[in-house]
Design a protein around this motif. Structure first.
Motif, PDB file in Angstrom:
ATOM      1  N   ILE A 148      62.201  32.748  10.727  1.00 34.79           N
ATOM      2  CA  ILE A 148      61.184  31.925  11.394  1.00 34.79           C
ATOM      3  C   ILE A 148      61.853  30.702  12.038  1.00 34.79           C
ATOM      4  N   LEU A 149      61.456  30.439  13.281  1.00 34.03           N
ATOM      5  CA  LEU A 149      61.867  29.199  13.946  1.00 34.03           C
ATOM      6  C   LEU A 149      60.605  28.361  14.156  1.00 34.03           C
ATOM      7  N   GLY A 150      60.570  27.154  13.617  1.00 27.15           N
ATOM      8  CA  GLY A 150      59.409  26.266  13.753  1.00 27.15           C
ATOM      9  C   GLY A 150      59.722  25.152  14.733  1.00 27.15           C
ATOM     10  N   LEU A 151      58.912  25.074  15.795  1.00 32.62           N
ATOM     11  CA  LEU A 151      59.133  24.043  16.819  1.00 32.62           C
ATOM     12  C   LEU A 151      57.953  23.084  16.810  1.00 32.62           C
ATOM     13  N   SER A 152      58.226  21.852  16.455  1.00 37.08           N
ATOM     14  CA  SER A 152      57.167  20.850  16.385  1.00 37.08           C
ATOM     15  C   SER A 152      57.213  19.974  17.636  1.00 37.08           C
ATOM     16  N   LYS A 179      60.917  35.109  14.542  1.00 37.08           N
ATOM     17  CA  LYS A 179      59.522  34.812  14.868  1.00 37.08           C
ATOM     18  C   LYS A 179      59.428  33.315  15.161  1.00 37.08           C
ATOM     19  N   VAL A 180      58.794  32.985  16.278  1.00 42.98           N
ATOM     20  CA  VAL A 180      58.704  31.577  16.653  1.00 42.98           C
ATOM     21  C   VAL A 180      57.296  31.045  16.379  1.00 42.98           C
ATOM     22  N   MET A 181      57.231  29.956  15.610  1.00 43.04           N
ATOM     23  CA  MET A 181      55.948  29.286  15.376  1.00 43.04           C
ATOM     24  C   MET A 181      56.002  27.894  16.005  1.00 43.04           C
ATOM     25  N   VAL A 182      54.926  27.538  16.690  1.00 40.87           N
ATOM     26  CA  VAL A 182      54.879  26.205  17.290  1.00 40.87           C
ATOM     27  C   VAL A 182      53.782  25.395  16.612  1.00 40.87           C
ATOM     28  N   GLY A 183      53.986  24.082  16.533  1.00 39.53           N
ATOM     29  CA  GLY A 183      52.985  23.245  15.885  1.00 39.53           C
ATOM     30  C   GLY A 183      53.059  21.817  16.391  1.00 39.53           C
ATOM     31  N   GLY A 184      52.136  21.005  15.880  1.00 37.85           N
ATOM     32  CA  GLY A 184      52.020  19.617  16.323  1.00 37.85           C
ATOM     33  C   GLY A 184      50.613  19.388  16.832  1.00 37.85           C
ATOM     34  N   ALA A 185      50.158  18.134  16.771  1.00 39.00           N
ATOM     35  CA  ALA A 185      48.758  17.833  17.096  1.00 39.00           C
ATOM     36  C   ALA A 185      48.253  18.398  18.433  1.00 39.00           C
ATOM     37  N   PRO A 186      49.037  18.380  19.518  1.00 39.92           N
ATOM     38  CA  PRO A 186      48.467  18.864  20.789  1.00 39.92           C
ATOM     39  C   PRO A 186      48.541  20.381  20.963  1.00 39.92           C
ATOM     40  N   VAL A 187      49.157  21.072  20.013  1.00 44.08           N
ATOM     41  CA  VAL A 187      49.376  22.519  20.167  1.00 44.08           C
ATOM     42  C   VAL A 187      48.122  23.308  19.790  1.00 44.08           C
ATOM     43  N   THR A 188      47.724  24.207  20.684  1.00 44.22           N
ATOM     44  CA  THR A 188      46.548  25.050  20.439  1.00 44.22           C
ATOM     45  C   THR A 188      46.992  26.522  20.383  1.00 44.22           C
ATOM     46  N   PRO A 189      46.140  27.400  19.833  1.00 54.65           N
ATOM     47  CA  PRO A 189      46.472  28.822  19.845  1.00 54.65           C
ATOM     48  C   PRO A 189      46.673  29.332  21.281  1.00 54.65           C
ATOM     49  N   TRP A 191      47.868  27.644  23.827  1.00 52.43           N
ATOM     50  CA  TRP A 191      49.200  27.216  24.279  1.00 52.43           C
ATOM     51  C   TRP A 191      50.275  28.124  23.663  1.00 52.43           C
ATOM     52  N   ALA A 192      50.120  28.395  22.376  1.00 51.39           N
ATOM     53  CA  ALA A 192      51.099  29.241  21.686  1.00 51.39           C
ATOM     54  C   ALA A 192      51.186  30.603  22.384  1.00 51.39           C
ATOM     55  N   LYS A 193      50.033  31.151  22.736  1.00 48.66           N
ATOM     56  CA  LYS A 193      49.995  32.468  23.383  1.00 48.66           C
ATOM     57  C   LYS A 193      50.633  32.381  24.776  1.00 48.66           C
ATOM     58  N   GLN A 194      50.235  31.344  25.487  1.00 47.94           N
ATOM     59  CA  GLN A 194      50.729  31.168  26.864  1.00 47.94           C
ATOM     60  C   GLN A 194      52.255  31.128  26.944  1.00 47.94           C
ATOM     61  N   ILE A 195      52.888  30.485  25.950  1.00 49.84           N
ATOM     62  CA  ILE A 195      54.352  30.332  26.034  1.00 49.84           C
ATOM     63  C   ILE A 195      55.099  31.447  25.289  1.00 49.84           C
ATOM     64  N   GLY A 196      54.345  32.398  24.741  1.00 47.27           N
ATOM     65  CA  GLY A 196      54.995  33.536  24.087  1.00 47.27           C
ATOM     66  C   GLY A 196      55.457  33.271  22.666  1.00 47.27           C
ATOM     67  N   ALA A 197      54.842  32.270  22.007  1.00 42.91           N
ATOM     68  CA  ALA A 197      55.165  32.045  20.586  1.00 42.91           C
ATOM     69  C   ALA A 197      54.474  33.125  19.760  1.00 42.91           C
ATOM     70  N   ASP A 198      54.955  33.341  18.545  1.00 37.88           N
ATOM     71  CA  ASP A 198      54.342  34.365  17.692  1.00 37.88           C
ATOM     72  C   ASP A 198      53.095  33.838  16.997  1.00 37.88           C
ATOM     73  N   ASP A 199      53.065  32.541  16.718  1.00 33.97           N
ATOM     74  CA  ASP A 199      51.873  31.981  16.077  1.00 33.97           C
ATOM     75  C   ASP A 199      51.958  30.453  16.068  1.00 33.97           C
ATOM     76  N   THR A 200      50.842  29.848  15.642  1.00 31.35           N
ATOM     77  CA  THR A 200      50.797  28.407  15.444  1.00 31.35           C
ATOM     78  C   THR A 200      49.939  28.146  14.220  1.00 31.35           C
ATOM     79  N   ALA A 201      49.988  26.923  13.710  1.00 26.25           N
ATOM     80  CA  ALA A 201      49.140  26.584  12.562  1.00 26.25           C
ATOM     81  C   ALA A 201      48.823  25.095  12.613  1.00 26.25           C
ATOM     82  N   PRO A 202      47.587  24.751  12.259  1.00 27.74           N
ATOM     83  CA  PRO A 202      47.193  23.343  12.321  1.00 27.74           C
ATOM     84  C   PRO A 202      47.701  22.505  11.149  1.00 27.74           C
ATOM     85  N   ASP A 203      48.163  23.168  10.087  1.00 24.62           N
ATOM     86  CA  ASP A 203      48.712  22.392   8.960  1.00 24.62           C
ATOM     87  C   ASP A 203      49.800  23.186   8.237  1.00 24.62           C
ATOM     88  N   ALA A 204      50.438  22.501   7.303  1.00 25.12           N
ATOM     89  CA  ALA A 204      51.629  23.061   6.669  1.00 25.12           C
ATOM     90  C   ALA A 204      51.321  24.285   5.799  1.00 25.12           C
TER      91      ALA A 204
END
Ligand code: B1M
Length: 218
Positions: A148-152, A179-189, A191-204
């Motif tokens: 997993i790669l997490g990009l905040s 698998k790339v996961m993106v996160g951070g307050a402005p990140v939405t599902p 956005w994650a889909k648009q940039i080709g990330a595998d998933d996002t999550a609103p909290d840890a």
């Protein structure tokens, strides 16, 4: 209100006030009294910081207020972190996470909480800190064979670096290895889909659950 609830509320207020000593003192007392570390983190430290963030966004607080509150939050976080680790002990590594806040962005509080929750949930964690260039993410993913790669990213101006990093993985021909996961307050599902990330999550916590699902599905 119970004595514990009252203290958690006081902790949130200490963070709002940017009172570093009080944040440390209250967190230490609550930890000694056996208060749930998750309650201290979510209901006290994080809640207080969110109030100041909103005030700052509305122009009702200055950057100096925000900085003091962030310091008060981080001071408490340092006290509660070992307790979070103690409360979730697993033996074998579930997987490896490489995580960092993207280039140009120095917000590291949420990223650090995510890293801690992965660690306490049994992942090997390589935390690259903040202001991390795409190239460094690539090198560390390759070196560690991370699952997993997490990009905040916390700024609308730095979210694009999440996309740049995914593009760099593609350009190197290694996108499918992690698998790339993106996160951070402005990140939405979206956005994650648009940039080709595998998933996002609103909290840890949700990030850990989703990462485990991604690993199992692969
Ligand atoms: Co900044 N800041 N800040 N700031 N700051 C925001 C982000 C902002 C929304 C405040 C506001 O206006 N209301 C705003 C951004 C606006 C925008 O871009 N749309 C902002 C701004 C403008 C700025 C500066 C530009 C201010 C200035 O200088 N004029 C500047 C930028 C500096 C830079 O990065 N180059 C700046 C600076 C700072 C401080 C240094 C004062 C401080 C950061 C201290 C630090 O991190 N060491 C700070 C803070 C504290 C905030 C707010 C108040 C709080 C951020 C935070 O720590 N949240 C923030 C307001 C907000 O977010 N509402 C704000 C708590 C944390 C637990 O949540 O980080 O979202 P979060 O992480 C969560 C989830 O998002 C998720 O799980 C985490 C844990 O639950 N998650 C992931 C995060 N990463 C993940 C990765 C994953 C999965 C899940 O991968 C697996």
């Amino acid at each position: 209100m119970s004595a514990t609830n009252e203290m958690v509320k006081q902790l949130a207020q200490a963070v709002i006030d940017g009172d570093i000593d009080k944040s440390k003192e209250l967190t230490t007392t609550m930890v000694s009294n056996g208060v749930s570390p998750t309650a201290i983190l979510n209901e006290g430290l994080t809640k207080g910081l969110m109030v100041v963030g909103e005030r700052f966004g509305n122009g009702d607080a200055f950057l100096t207020d925000l900085m003091l509150s962030a310091k008060a939050m981080k001071t408490g976080l340092q006290v509660v972190e070992p307790e979070l680790r103690k409360s979730h002990v697993e033996r074998e590594y579930v997987g490896t996470l490489v995580i960092g806040t993207v280039e140009g962005d120095i917000h590291d509080i949420g990223k650090t909480i995510v890293a801690t929750m992965f660690e306490v949930s049994g992942f090997k964690v390589i935390d690259l800190g903040c202001d991390v260039k795409s190239q460094v993410f690539l090198e560390k993913v390759d070196e560690s064979r991370a699952n997993i790669l997490g990009l905040s990213a916390l700024l609308s101006t730095t979210m694009g670096k999440q996309q740049d990093t995914i593009k760099s993985l593609e350009a190197k021909g290694v996108r499918s290895s992690v698998k790339v996961m993106v996160g951070g307050a402005p990140v939405t599902p979206e956005w994650a889909k648009q940039i080709g990330a595998d998933d996002t999550a609103p909290d840890a916590m949700l990030a850990v659950t989703k990462a485990k699902s991604l690993i199992h599905a692969s």
